[in-house]
Design a protein around this motif. Sequence first.
Motif, PDB file in Angstrom:
ATOM      1  N   UNK A   1     -46.069  34.709  79.402  1.00  0.00           N
ATOM      2  CA  UNK A   1     -46.436  34.342  80.782  1.00  0.00           C
ATOM      3  C   UNK A   1     -47.398  35.379  81.364  1.00  0.00           C
ATOM      4  N   UNK A   2     -47.061  36.668  81.171  1.00  0.00           N
ATOM      5  CA  UNK A   2     -47.927  37.739  81.683  1.00  0.00           C
ATOM      6  C   UNK A   2     -49.300  37.694  81.011  1.00  0.00           C
ATOM      7  N   UNK A   3     -49.291  37.366  79.729  1.00  0.00           N
ATOM      8  CA  UNK A   3     -50.545  37.296  78.969  1.00  0.00           C
ATOM      9  C   UNK A   3     -51.465  36.219  79.548  1.00  0.00           C
ATOM     10  N   UNK A   4     -50.876  35.040  79.819  1.00  0.00           N
ATOM     11  CA  UNK A   4     -51.682  33.948  80.383  1.00  0.00           C
ATOM     12  C   UNK A   4     -52.158  34.301  81.793  1.00  0.00           C
ATOM     13  N   UNK A   5     -51.275  34.978  82.556  1.00  0.00           N
ATOM     14  CA  UNK A   5     -51.661  35.380  83.923  1.00  0.00           C
ATOM     15  C   UNK A   5     -52.820  36.371  83.867  1.00  0.00           C
ATOM     16  N   UNK A   6     -52.766  37.318  82.930  1.00  0.00           N
ATOM     17  CA  UNK A   6     -53.833  38.323  82.802  1.00  0.00           C
ATOM     18  C   UNK A   6     -55.160  37.665  82.443  1.00  0.00           C
ATOM     19  N   UNK A   7     -55.074  36.590  81.665  1.00  0.00           N
ATOM     20  CA  UNK A   7     -56.284  35.852  81.274  1.00  0.00           C
ATOM     21  C   UNK A   7     -56.903  35.074  82.442  1.00  0.00           C
ATOM     22  N   UNK A   8     -56.131  34.919  83.515  1.00  0.00           N
ATOM     23  CA  UNK A   8     -56.639  34.178  84.670  1.00  0.00           C
ATOM     24  C   UNK A   8     -56.438  32.679  84.552  1.00  0.00           C
ATOM     25  N   UNK A   9     -55.329  32.277  83.905  1.00  0.00           N
ATOM     26  CA  UNK A   9     -55.086  30.849  83.710  1.00  0.00           C
ATOM     27  C   UNK A   9     -54.558  30.149  84.964  1.00  0.00           C
TER      28      UNK A   9
ATOM     29  N   UNK B   1     -55.977  33.616  89.919  1.00  0.00           N
ATOM     30  CA  UNK B   1     -57.066  34.358  89.261  1.00  0.00           C
ATOM     31  C   UNK B   1     -56.507  35.401  88.307  1.00  0.00           C
ATOM     32  N   UNK B   2     -57.383  36.084  87.543  1.00  0.00           N
ATOM     33  CA  UNK B   2     -56.906  37.019  86.522  1.00  0.00           C
ATOM     34  C   UNK B   2     -56.074  38.157  87.113  1.00  0.00           C
ATOM     35  N   UNK B   3     -55.016  38.522  86.399  1.00  0.00           N
ATOM     36  CA  UNK B   3     -54.136  39.611  86.818  1.00  0.00           C
ATOM     37  C   UNK B   3     -54.643  40.870  86.119  1.00  0.00           C
ATOM     38  N   UNK B   4     -55.170  41.832  86.909  1.00  0.00           N
ATOM     39  CA  UNK B   4     -55.705  43.056  86.279  1.00  0.00           C
ATOM     40  C   UNK B   4     -54.535  43.949  85.856  1.00  0.00           C
ATOM     41  N   UNK B   5     -54.540  44.366  84.592  1.00  0.00           N
ATOM     42  CA  UNK B   5     -53.445  45.193  84.095  1.00  0.00           C
ATOM     43  C   UNK B   5     -53.984  46.531  83.621  1.00  0.00           C
ATOM     44  N   UNK B   6     -53.260  47.620  83.948  1.00  0.00           N
ATOM     45  CA  UNK B   6     -53.649  48.923  83.419  1.00  0.00           C
ATOM     46  C   UNK B   6     -52.956  49.150  82.073  1.00  0.00           C
TER      47      UNK B   6
ATOM     48  N   UNK C   1     -55.826  40.758  77.847  1.00  0.00           N
ATOM     49  CA  UNK C   1     -55.547  42.167  78.103  1.00  0.00           C
ATOM     50  C   UNK C   1     -55.040  42.804  76.814  1.00  0.00           C
ATOM     51  N   UNK C   2     -55.845  43.695  76.211  1.00  0.00           N
ATOM     52  CA  UNK C   2     -55.408  44.378  74.987  1.00  0.00           C
ATOM     53  C   UNK C   2     -55.654  45.877  75.128  1.00  0.00           C
ATOM     54  N   UNK C   3     -54.916  46.675  74.349  1.00  0.00           N
ATOM     55  CA  UNK C   3     -55.142  48.121  74.395  1.00  0.00           C
ATOM     56  C   UNK C   3     -56.473  48.473  73.750  1.00  0.00           C
ATOM     57  N   UNK C   4     -56.892  47.657  72.781  1.00  0.00           N
ATOM     58  CA  UNK C   4     -58.202  47.903  72.160  1.00  0.00           C
ATOM     59  C   UNK C   4     -59.289  47.734  73.236  1.00  0.00           C
ATOM     60  N   UNK C   5     -59.135  46.727  74.084  1.00  0.00           N
ATOM     61  CA  UNK C   5     -60.089  46.496  75.170  1.00  0.00           C
ATOM     62  C   UNK C   5     -60.087  47.647  76.171  1.00  0.00           C
ATOM     63  N   UNK C   6     -58.909  48.170  76.506  1.00  0.00           N
ATOM     64  CA  UNK C   6     -58.802  49.227  77.523  1.00  0.00           C
ATOM     65  C   UNK C   6     -59.216  50.598  76.963  1.00  0.00           C
ATOM     66  N   UNK C   7     -58.722  50.907  75.749  1.00  0.00           N
ATOM     67  CA  UNK C   7     -58.942  52.264  75.207  1.00  0.00           C
ATOM     68  C   UNK C   7     -60.225  52.384  74.395  1.00  0.00           C
ATOM     69  N   UNK C   8     -60.726  51.250  73.891  1.00  0.00           N
ATOM     70  CA  UNK C   8     -61.841  51.291  72.933  1.00  0.00           C
ATOM     71  C   UNK C   8     -61.258  51.398  71.516  1.00  0.00           C
ATOM     72  N   UNK C   9     -62.049  50.984  70.533  1.00  0.00           N
ATOM     73  CA  UNK C   9     -61.537  50.887  69.164  1.00  0.00           C
ATOM     74  C   UNK C   9     -61.084  52.243  68.607  1.00  0.00           C
ATOM     75  N   UNK C  10     -61.888  53.281  68.808  1.00  0.00           N
ATOM     76  CA  UNK C  10     -61.555  54.587  68.198  1.00  0.00           C
ATOM     77  C   UNK C  10     -60.255  55.137  68.779  1.00  0.00           C
TER      78      UNK C  10
END
Length: 325
Positions: free
Chosen positions: A183-191, A195-200, A277-286
């Motif tokens: 549910x949180x995943x779909x909310x973050x996507x803005x479904x 509107x999209x739920x911004x997550x830190x 919302x993914x950690x790869x997106x937030x932190x960057x690949x490295x």
Amino acid sequence: MATKTPKALAANLVASAGPEDAFLPRLTAVATDMEALLDRLLGSEAVDGEVARPPRLMQAMRYASLGGGKRLRPFLVVETAALFNVRRERALMVGAALECVHCYSLAHDDLPAMDNDALRRGQPTAHRKFDDATAILAGDGLLTYAFDILSRAETHPSAAVRIALVALLARAAGLGGMVGGQMLDLAAEGRFAEGPLALDETEVTTLQAMKTGALLRFACLAGAVLGEASADARRALDEYGSALGRAFQIADDLLDVEGDVAMVGKSTGKDAAAGKATLVGILGTANAKAHLASLVTQAETALAPFGRDAAVLKAAAHFVAERRA
Ligand code: GRG
């Protein structure tokens, strides 16, 4: 793409076998046993208390759960249970229940109303093979059947142990676990209308601990429950399962960015396109890769109380981080 048999999967996974030689044969052995057990449990004969098993529903439930998958969750149940000398047949029953929940979640996640995926385990998704209504019912049937499996004396002779497993799986799979995470995943996507739920980073970590981590954590704790283990042993496996779950999701997100569709067996490159919302997106690949490495160390450290007996579980943590499928 061919159906992923346990042998074919092992061939794909060789690149990520990890340092422990015994790991791949043991994963493959569980996958083979799981296939046979699910085949038996999902037979066409109605069991006591059922009226009849409609063939189309049975076929769709079998399609969604047989003939593919690494069977990592059942492997974790079997290998954590082995630390406490639990009979393998019992651990496999819990693994089968857990795999039913996992396969239901994949069938529902692939639906047009969720991720709208065409490919799963290298094959058409359940709704593409059948139709949306049948895929929904097959998922419902698998979810319900998981608890039927856990309730059987074949799973454990102690009713208290069976109830503990039912409660643990219900909480891992439901509102405060996988379904809540979805549910949180779909909310973050803005479904939704808001509107999209911004997550830190912390919120994404929580989402992932629910959506993906909860079932993996259950897999590791279930061995301790089956073995009626001490509170300390349970705590250690809980820590291991939590770190493993987090590592699994980061590796999955990296596969979506860097993976090859023929190897992964499902569409890739979808997370960024969908605004997931993914950690790869937030932190960057490295940075995500560095975080992944530290989670593997955390998982290994948690296993210290079990010494050499936990070598294959340490190898599993490496496998989860380095897998290609
Ligand atoms: C629809 C209630 C509901 C929940 C869906 C699990 C999930 C929640 C969605 C699946 C989407 C996804 C790709 C999540 C990432 C982690 C994951 C569960 C990957 C698939 O698990 P594997 O790699 O799959 O263990 P196999 O095919 O090996 O069983």
